[in-house]
Design an enzyme around this catalytic site. Structure first.
Site, PDB file in Angstrom:
ATOM      1  CD  GLU A 100      54.350  78.652  59.823  1.00  0.00           C
ATOM      2  OE1 GLU A 100      53.719  77.956  59.009  1.00  0.00           O
ATOM      3  OE2 GLU A 100      53.856  79.049  60.911  1.00  0.00           O
ATOM      4  CB  CYS A 129      53.166  81.819  57.686  1.00  0.00           C
ATOM      5  SG  CYS A 129      52.697  82.079  59.413  1.00  0.00           S
TER       6      CYS A 129
END
Length: 168
Positions: A100, A129
């Site tokens: 991510e 994330c």
């Protein structure tokens, strides 16, 4: 050569019928691509892929990997293994950025806005994330496999980010 009359006649009788070929869902399509993207990872423990999508168009991709110019995981000893760090703990002690993070960095590097987009990830995002996803304006997260971090769901719930567990 076709005449203007022939073209006009064809267009006058133009019709559309329902397709008979089954089309897979967008979630299924993008999740398959996230799994393909993860194959670039050289991580010894968990390969993760991510795609950021808006209006069914791919904006950026990422996989867990060290920063550009740093040795890949298959070229050096894993710091997590050397220090005996269990999965889900001390996420910051790792040479690699998460999938991510790399997808968001790629979008930023090329000046692509992620506001209002979705992210498809092979694994449920960690809470680090999750913070980045929230601040990047991503509104929906679709993941397939689990990850041991209960703070992620809490943060998404409190900020209105929709998290969908994709099961095919």
């Amino acid at each position: 050569m076709m005449s203007v009359e022939e073209l006009s006649d064809f267009l006058d009788h133009f019709s559309v019928h329902k397709s008979t070929s089954p089309t897979e869902s967008w979630d299924s399509y993008f999740m398959k691509l996230a799994y393909q993207v993860r194959e670039r990872s050289s991580c010894h423990h968990r390969k993760v892929g991510a795609l950021i999508v808006r209006e069914n168009r791919i904006l950026a991709t990422g996989y867990n990997q060290p920063p550009s110019g740093f040795p890949h995981c298959d070229e050096t000893e894993c710091i997590r293994d050397a220090l005996k760090i269990p999965s889900g703990q001390n996420q910051e002690i790792c040479y690699a950025a998460h999938a991510e993070q790399n997808a968001l960095s790629q979008a930023a590097k090329f000046g692509i806005s992620t506001d209002g987009s979705m992210i498809y990830v092979t694994h449920r995002p960690c809470s680090i994330c999750a913070r980045l996803i929230i601040n990047a304006g991503i509104k929906r997260v679709v993941f397939s496999e689990g990850y041991p971090d209960p703070l992620t769901e809490f943060m998404f719930d409190k900020t209105g980010v929709v998290m969908t567990h994709f099961i095919e």
